[in-house]
Design an enzyme around this catalytic site. Structure first.
Site, short mmCIF file in Angstrom:
data_model
loop_
_atom_site.label_atom_id
_atom_site.label_comp_id
_atom_site.label_asym_id
_atom_site.label_seq_id
_atom_site.Cartn_x
_atom_site.Cartn_y
_atom_site.Cartn_z
N ARG A 39 0.82 -1.21 0.00
CA ARG A 39 0.00 0.00 0.00
C ARG A 39 0.86 1.26 0.00
O ARG A 39 0.48 2.28 -0.60
CB ARG A 39 -0.96 0.00 1.20
CG ARG A 39 -2.18 -0.87 0.96
CD ARG A 39 -3.14 -0.81 2.13
NE ARG A 39 -4.39 -1.50 1.82
CZ ARG A 39 -5.35 -1.72 2.70
NH1 ARG A 39 -5.22 -1.33 3.95
NH2 ARG A 39 -6.45 -2.35 2.32
N LYS A 200 -17.16 -18.71 3.65
CA LYS A 200 -18.59 -18.70 3.94
C LYS A 200 -19.45 -17.99 2.91
O LYS A 200 -19.10 -16.90 2.46
CB LYS A 200 -18.81 -18.03 5.29
CG LYS A 200 -18.31 -18.86 6.44
CD LYS A 200 -18.63 -18.16 7.73
CE LYS A 200 -18.35 -19.09 8.92
NZ LYS A 200 -18.63 -18.39 10.17
N GLY A 357 -8.56 -9.01 0.70
CA GLY A 357 -7.39 -9.39 1.50
C GLY A 357 -6.80 -10.76 1.20
O GLY A 357 -5.67 -10.87 0.72
N GLY A 380 -12.09 -4.69 2.17
CA GLY A 380 -13.52 -4.44 2.34
C GLY A 380 -14.12 -3.59 1.22
O GLY A 380 -15.24 -3.85 0.77
C1 3PG Z 1 -8.66 -1.69 5.15
O1 3PG Z 1 -7.55 -2.08 5.53
O2 3PG Z 1 -9.54 -2.47 4.76
C2 3PG Z 1 -8.89 -0.22 5.09
O3 3PG Z 1 -7.76 0.49 5.45
C3 3PG Z 1 -10.09 0.18 5.92
O4 3PG Z 1 -9.88 -0.10 7.26
P1 3PG Z 1 -11.16 -0.27 8.21
O5 3PG Z 1 -11.81 -1.57 7.81
O6 3PG Z 1 -10.64 -0.28 9.61
O7 3PG Z 1 -12.08 0.89 7.94
MG MG Z 2 -11.21 -3.59 6.58
#
Ligand code: 3PG
Ligand code: MG
Length: 401
Positions: A39, A200, A357, A380
């Site tokens: 990142r 899941k 992720g 996310g």
């Molecule tokens: C992540 O790593 O998914 C983003 O930086 C967002 O982080 P958060 O889910 O804590 O908002």
């Molecule tokens: Mg996150």
């Protein structure tokens, strides 16, 4: 969404001006050391470009979830050096993102210099998108650049509020993410295939529901495939599955059928009595999972089927591993299909986009992440985008255009 829907830094006059740049420095760390600089490296080009254009570059980010408190372990200070290394320039640091520490540090900046402000989430007003907090942040800059697609699913002061308050543009990483995602699902070349895996179904219901209406083929693997197999009356032994989601799974399959989306489930499976590295395993037909064993990966016939289905596809979007990829030999299915995607991409036959992720970790483990057309930095936010949701950070940039 193309760059005609939002402004980029091309249209922004930054020389001598204070530019607030929201990046995502929420990187994995162990004992104060960054363990994955992806990142940071992907944020660097925008920062370098702005600096080269003579901007006073003020870098904003969150780290972790300190819930509005000053948590020393979540300070951004350890990121100053890795950031300076990635940008190739010195980076100053302010002990707070608002108030005198930030104001003094900003005042000291000369054109081309960079400053990192302390973790935004040390103030609870950041996540509340509090108006007075947005005012205090915006007072530090003349213009705002959002280069954090991976936090665009949050409607926070630094991701949404600032775009409403200052002239706003997308940074190069945000621009690249949005353009890649547009090519993958917004206006893709067809046929489009989605690969969805992971443990899941319950965490990906909206995602699957959205995808079946958009893609031509949907390959389902991972633990979630077991729920679908079970819903079709197949015995999955001791496999991970969500029994109570049978009707939901059948609903997704029916929606897919109505939308003419072909759903592809494993036809053979790798089974073992225990989930541990090097556990003795065997390959059986999908209908023959022994009652005392569990499904841990897709088998070679499934991979051959998925490969042949990919052959005529022009676009692919991938989220989630096909098997328990973190443990050998159950990574084999994911690795094999990822290699096929990399080859088709290299041959110019496939536009391939992956994100989330676990997905990126799996592709990196397979050594092919660099050979996909685009790998998102988002977790996310990538999932919410696959669910077809509006991301507040992106919506704010479009409104500001
Ligand atoms: C992540 O790593 O998914 C983003 O930086 C967002 O982080 P958060 O889910 O804590 O908002
Ligand atoms: Mg996150």
């Amino acid at each position: 969404m193309t760059s005609s829907s939002f402004k980029t830094i091309d249209s922004m006059d930054v020389a001598g001006r204070r530019v607030l740049v929201r990046v995502d420095l929420n990187v994995p760390m162990k004992a104060g050391k960054v363990t994955d600089v992806t990142r940071i490296e992907r944020a660097a080009p925008t920062l370098s470009e702005l600096s080269a254009k003579g901007a006073k570059v003020i870098v904003l980010s969150h780290f972790g979830r300190p819930n509005g408190r000053h948590v020393p372990e979540m300070s951004l200070k350890p990121l100053v050096e890795p950031l300076a290394k990635a940008v190739g320039k010195k980076v100053a640091f302010a002990e707070d993102c608002i108030g005198p520490p930030a104001e003094n540090a900003v005042r000291a900046l000369k054109p081309g210099e960079l400053l990192l402000l302390e973790n935004l989430r040390f103030h609870k007003e950041e996540e509340k998108n509090d108006g007075a907090f947005v005012d205090r942040l915006s007072a530090l800059g003349d213009v705002y650049v959002n280069d954090a697609f991976s936090t665009a699913h949050r409607a926070h002061a630094s991701t949404e509020g600032l775009a409403n308050r200052l002239p706003a543009a997308a940074g190069r990483l945000m621009q690249a993410e949005l353009e890649a995602l547009h090519k993958a699902l917004g206006a893709p070349k067809r046929p489009v295939c989605a690969v969805v895996g992971g443990a899941k179904v319950s965490t990906k219901l909206d995602l699957l529901g959205n995808l079946v209406g958009k893609v031509d083929k949907l390959i389902i693997g991972g633990g979630m495939a077991n729920t679908f197999l079970q819903a079709e009356g197949i015995d999955v032994g001791r496999s991970l599955s969500e029994k109570d989601l049978g009707a939901t799974a059948r609903g997704i399959l029916a929606k897919a059928k109505a939308a003419k989306c072909r759903v592809l489930l494993p036809i053979d499976i790798v089974v073992a009595a225990e989930f541990k590295a090097g556990a003795s395993s065997s390959i059986v037909d999908v209908k023959l999972c022994p009652a005392d064993q569990m499904i841990l990966d897709v088998g070679p016939k499934s991979i051959a089927l998925f490969r042949s289905e990919l052959d005529d596809c022009a676009t692919l979007v991938w989220n989630g591993p096909l098997g328990a990829f973190e443990i050998e030999p159950f990574d084999a299915g994911t690795v094999a299909l990822a290699k096929t995607v990399a080859e088709l991409t290299a041959a110019g036959r496939l536009l391939s986009v992956a994100g989330g992720g676990d997905t990126v970790a799996a592709l990196e483990a397979a050594g092919v992440a660099g050979r996909f057309s685009y790998v998102s930095t988002a977790g996310g936010a990538f999932l919410e985008w696959m669910e077809g949701r509006t991301l507040p950070g992106v919506a704010a940039l479009i409104r500001a255009a």
